[in-house]
Design a protein around this motif. Structure first.
Motif, PDB file in Angstrom:
ATOM      1  N   ARG A 302      -1.057   3.402   1.247  1.00  0.00           N
ATOM      2  CA  ARG A 302      -1.875   2.658   2.040  1.00  0.00           C
ATOM      3  C   ARG A 302      -2.086   1.506   1.521  1.00  0.00           C
ATOM      4  O   ARG A 302      -2.953   1.050   2.639  1.00  0.00           O
ATOM      5  CB  ARG A 302      -3.124   3.762   2.471  1.00  0.00           C
ATOM      6  N   HIS A 303      -2.730   1.236   0.719  1.00  0.00           N
ATOM      7  CA  HIS A 303      -2.426  -0.217   0.310  1.00  0.00           C
ATOM      8  C   HIS A 303      -1.115  -0.928   1.061  1.00  0.00           C
ATOM      9  O   HIS A 303      -1.670  -1.971   1.556  1.00  0.00           O
ATOM     10  CB  HIS A 303      -2.831  -0.594  -0.911  1.00  0.00           C
ATOM     11  N   GLN A 304      -0.388  -0.558   0.964  1.00  0.00           N
ATOM     12  CA  GLN A 304       0.926  -1.149   1.243  1.00  0.00           C
ATOM     13  C   GLN A 304       1.041  -1.066   2.890  1.00  0.00           C
ATOM     14  O   GLN A 304       1.444  -2.508   3.029  1.00  0.00           O
ATOM     15  CB  GLN A 304       2.231  -0.480   1.093  1.00  0.00           C
ATOM     16  N   PHE A 305       1.110  -0.198   3.471  1.00  0.00           N
ATOM     17  CA  PHE A 305       0.602  -0.240   5.474  1.00  0.00           C
ATOM     18  C   PHE A 305      -0.435  -1.175   5.476  1.00  0.00           C
ATOM     19  O   PHE A 305       0.094  -2.072   6.448  1.00  0.00           O
ATOM     20  CB  PHE A 305       0.346   1.240   5.471  1.00  0.00           C
ATOM     21  N   ARG A 306      -1.877  -1.200   4.602  1.00  0.00           N
ATOM     22  CA  ARG A 306      -2.448  -1.743   5.335  1.00  0.00           C
ATOM     23  C   ARG A 306      -2.416  -3.259   4.717  1.00  0.00           C
ATOM     24  O   ARG A 306      -2.675  -4.715   5.869  1.00  0.00           O
ATOM     25  CB  ARG A 306      -3.506  -2.242   4.745  1.00  0.00           C
TER      26      ARG A 306
END
Length: 329
Positions: A302-306
């Motif tokens: 999720r951090h990578q997508f954000r």
């Protein structure tokens, strides 16, 4: 700032000229001229115009008859300039003036490869970040010192001006235009139809040949192939250096020279691209995608997508599969 949302009135014009590079030009035609009723959207209206005579010669012995002249640029919403034929030859002044006029009225102007030299000659790049084929980046920076040249980027979006690197990077830029105008779902469908990679971010690196490759060194190439097949495993610079039979310092130096990115940054982007492919399939849970793409947890994914997509994985999937709008994070 003008919005470039595509609709049935959105007019894309490709500029042709004598000694036209057929690959870059053909990419533009394939993206915008082919009707795609399966997308269930109002596709672009596409026109070709000539910057010189109506009968031009193209690379490969082709002769082309083109109906429209530069006057058609007056109605263009998006203008695409393919690779320019000769970097030591000034583009026609009539073309440069038409581009200046189009820019002033708010048209979106894009270039592929050395087409950026045409935009620079028209005076449209002052203070802007741009890219071109890595082989010509230094020359562009020397000729136009008030332009910020990013020699490794696939493409650079400055809003009204969008420039791409050499040849095939134009495909990434054109897909970026489709994504910007129609969203992830349509862009993904177009990529599938053309059998090309799903949308890549423009600041990803070009992958030129380097001295390491030219000398015949194949350890990096072998390592890259192995990593792509083993994304789910845990990797460190130390473990990868042992696999490549190099010291850590030598691995990091050769990898960046060859691939244009530090090895762990490249690996993170590679894992993200694989996660995007799995999300577009629609049949895997977020937890499973995080696992098989090599992310240590759902939170890491999720951090990578954000960071890179400004969306959650779930919102990204909804856009790709259903065309649903999701607010950026």
């Amino acid at each position: 700032m003008r919005t470039y949302s595509a609709n049935k009135e959105h007019h894309v014009v490709a500029v042709a000229y004598d000694r036209l590079r057929t690959f870059e030009f053909g990419c533009v035609v394939e993206f915008f001229a082919v009707q795609r009723p399966e997308l269930n959207v109002d596709w672009y209206r596409f026109t070709v115009c000539t910057a010189e005579g109506h009968r031009i010669h193209a690379v490969g012995g082709l002769v082309m008859e083109i109906e429209h002249g530069l006057e058609i640029l007056e109605t263009a919403d998006t203008i695409v300039i393919p690779a320019w034929r000769d970097l030591n030859e000034a583009p026609p002044e009539a073309l440069l003036q038409s581009l200046r006029d189009a820019y002033r009225r708010g048209a979106r102007i894009c270039s592929i490869c050395t087409g950026v030299f045409v935009l620079a000659a028209a005076g449209l790049l002052h203070g802007k970040s741009v890219t071109t084929h890595w082989h010509h980046a230094r020359l562009l920076a020397q000729r136009y010192p008030d332009t910020i040249v990013l020699p490794s980027a696939l493409y650079v979006d400055e809003g009204q001006i969008i420039t791409s690197a050499g040849s095939a990077a134009g495909l990434d830029m054109l897909l970026h235009l489709v994504k910007s105008d129609y969203g992830h779902r349509v862009a993904n469908m177009v990529a599938q139809r053309l059998v090309i990679s799903f949308h890549r971010e423009g600041r990803q690196q070009q992958l030129p040949k380097t001295k390491a490759v030219e000398k015949g060194e194949n350890r990096i190439a072998s390592l890259v192939d192995w990593l792509r097949a083993n994304l789910a495993l845990t990797h460190t610079v130390s473990s990868l250096a042992k696999r490549a039979m190099m010291s850590e310092r030598t691995l990091q130096r050769h990898f960046q020279e060859t691939m244009g990115l530090p090895i762990m940054q490249w690996l993170a982007l590679c894992r993200l691209e694989y996660a995007k492919e799995l999300l577009s399939n629609g049949s895997f849970s977020i937890a499973r995608i995080a696992e098989v793409s090599g992310h240590t947890s759902e939170a890491t994914l999720r951090h990578q997508f954000r960071t890179h997509e400004k969306l959650s994985p779930t919102a990204f999937r909804r856009q790709v599969l259903h065309g649903e709008h999701a607010d950026a994070l």
